[in-house]
Design an enzyme around this catalytic site. Structure first.
Site, PDB file in Angstrom:
ATOM      1  N   ARG A 134      42.998 -55.691 -47.665  1.00 36.32           N
ATOM      2  CA  ARG A 134      42.859 -56.872 -48.528  1.00 36.32           C
ATOM      3  C   ARG A 134      41.772 -57.811 -47.977  1.00 36.32           C
ATOM      4  NH1 ARG A 134      42.005 -62.048 -49.031  1.00 36.32           N
ATOM      5  NH2 ARG A 134      43.420 -62.451 -47.293  1.00 36.32           N
ATOM      6  N   ASP A 135      42.092 -58.535 -46.922  1.00 35.01           N
ATOM      7  CA  ASP A 135      41.138 -59.507 -46.373  1.00 35.01           C
ATOM      8  C   ASP A 135      39.822 -58.822 -46.020  1.00 35.01           C
ATOM      9  OD1 ASP A 135      39.717 -61.374 -44.901  1.00 35.01           O
ATOM     10  OD2 ASP A 135      41.401 -62.021 -43.688  1.00 35.01           O
TER      11      ASP A 135
ATOM     12  N   HIS B 213      46.186 -65.832 -37.572  1.00 38.85           N
ATOM     13  CA  HIS B 213      45.123 -65.001 -38.151  1.00 38.85           C
ATOM     14  C   HIS B 213      43.794 -65.457 -37.547  1.00 38.85           C
ATOM     15  CE1 HIS B 213      43.265 -62.955 -41.822  1.00 38.85           C
ATOM     16  NE2 HIS B 213      42.256 -63.678 -41.374  1.00 38.85           N
TER      17      HIS B 213
ATOM     18  N   HIS C 144      39.735 -64.988 -36.351  1.00 34.21           N
ATOM     19  CA  HIS C 144      38.443 -64.347 -36.575  1.00 34.21           C
ATOM     20  C   HIS C 144      37.669 -64.368 -35.259  1.00 34.21           C
ATOM     21  CE1 HIS C 144      37.936 -64.424 -41.224  1.00 34.21           C
ATOM     22  NE2 HIS C 144      39.148 -64.077 -40.859  1.00 34.21           N
TER      23      HIS C 144
ATOM     24  N   CYS D 283      34.630 -64.265 -44.516  1.00 37.57           N
ATOM     25  CA  CYS D 283      35.088 -65.224 -45.529  1.00 37.57           C
ATOM     26  C   CYS D 283      33.921 -65.574 -46.437  1.00 37.57           C
ATOM     27  CB  CYS D 283      35.640 -66.491 -44.903  1.00 37.57           C
ATOM     28  SG  CYS D 283      36.053 -67.751 -46.137  1.00 37.57           S
TER      29      CYS D 283
ATOM     30  N   ASN E 130      36.988 -60.502 -38.799  1.00 37.69           N
ATOM     31  CA  ASN E 130      38.398 -60.590 -38.455  1.00 37.69           C
ATOM     32  C   ASN E 130      38.590 -59.952 -37.080  1.00 37.69           C
ATOM     33  OD1 ASN E 130      40.096 -61.603 -40.757  1.00 37.69           O
ATOM     34  ND2 ASN E 130      38.963 -60.022 -41.865  1.00 37.69           N
TER      35      ASN E 130
HETATM   36 ZN    ZN Z   1      40.433 -63.182 -42.211  1.00 39.26          ZN
END
Ligand code: ZN
Length: 315
Positions: free
Chosen positions: A25-26, A216, A218, A249, A258
């Site tokens: 997803r991300d 989360h 990065h 992002c 990430n």
């Molecule tokens: Zn992320």
């Protein structure tokens, strides 16, 4: 040399960590779109690594995020492996309804701690988004699903700079009151450092000690693993990571990277912290991810291999 269990005791780390794999997803949402088949292959490869949680898709408007236009089909075709918890991200009521109809019972919604970042994302203030989220939480609970609120730009905003941990803690107060089942803190553009992690986790815990917390990170500025280790020392046991370091992002200029799942797993296992993940299978999934997006991914463990992969001496 000490064995890994002794090292673990000395550092007072948790025995195990729950990693949520967010590459499908991300990760993919922030890369050039790839075919449906490729997404299903990546999801299936990841599901078979032993990972316990996967963020599978998001249900967003296809015009806004063309990378997720086929979310329904990807999810329908993906193998649902026993023991893996799958989640989906939604931006609004329409997305929540799609996710529920697709059978998801763990659903994530996002708000940005920074007003400017939130307006850039959804054209609303943080407070306006929190009002929407209160309604979404009710909708999800009414359908038997859990609601996780992800607070983006928790460690800094690319437009506003520093974000006060007390502001983030106040957002947590609000969503906890509104019934959120868990909160996640996103270091959306990699501005976090161990000091900021300590300040934020402490500020949140002081007021909402009971609420499960997920972080989360990065690796935009190289601090993701240091941040994760700091959070573990504070007792946090849930983290997002993305295979190969896939994704960044789209709303934050220059942001990328990430935390790579195999970098996290490689470090954790050597320190005696269990993840349930088979590192070799994960590296194979990262190689697959790299071939599917057709570009080099930033993961160091993908490049160099695990430390157990020795270099043969010349004959
Ligand atoms: Zn992320």
């Amino acid at each position: 040399m000490l064995d890994s269990s002794e090292v673990n005791l000395m550092a007072q780390l948790p025995e195990s960590v729950s990693i949520r794999e967010v590459g499908p997803r991300d990760g993919l949402q922030n890369e050039e779109p790839i075919p449906t088949d490729a997404k299903v292959r990546l999801l299936d490869a990841l599901s078979r690594t032993g990972v316990r949680r996967v963020e599978a898709v998001s249900f967003v408007h296809p015009k806004a995020i063309p990378q997720m236009a086929d979310a329904d089909e990807v999810w329908q075709r993906a193998e649902k492996v026993d023991g893996v918890r799958y989640s989906a991200l939604v931006p609004n009521t329409r997305g929540a309804q799609r996710a529920l109809a697709a059978g998801f019972t763990e659903i994530e919604v996002v708000v940005s701690a920074s007003d400017t970042h939130n307006r850039r994302n959804v054209n609303r203030s943080t407070d306006e988004s929190l009002d929407d989220i209160a309604e979404l939480i009710d909708l999800l609970h009414g359908a038997g699903a859990t609601a996780e609120v992800i607070v983006a730009t928790s460690f800094g905003c690319p437009y506003e700079g520093d974000v006060d941990p007390r502001r983030v803690a106040a957002i947590v107060d609000r969503v906890a009151r509104d019934g959120a089942d868990r909160v996640a803190f996103g270091d959306t553009t990699g501005m976090g450092t161990p000091r900021r992690v300590r300040e934020l986790v402490t500020a949140v815990r002081d007021r909402n000690a009971h609420l499960p917390v997920l972080l989360h990170f990065h690796n935009t500025r190289g601090t993701a693993l240091a941040n994760m280790l700091t959070a573990m020392e504070l007792g946090v046991t849930e983290f997002d990571a993305s295979v190969g370091g896939l994704g960044g992002c789209p709303y934050a200029p220059g942001a990328s990277g990430n935390l790579a799942t195999e970098e996290a797993v490689h470090m954790l296992h050597d320190m005696g912290v269990d993840t349930g993940i088979d590192l070799d299978a994960l590296i194979e999934a990262a190689e697959l991810a790299e071939s599917l997006v057709g570009k080099k991914l930033p993961s160091g463990v993908l490049r160099a291999g695990p430390r157990t992969r020795l270099t043969p001496l010349p004959a």
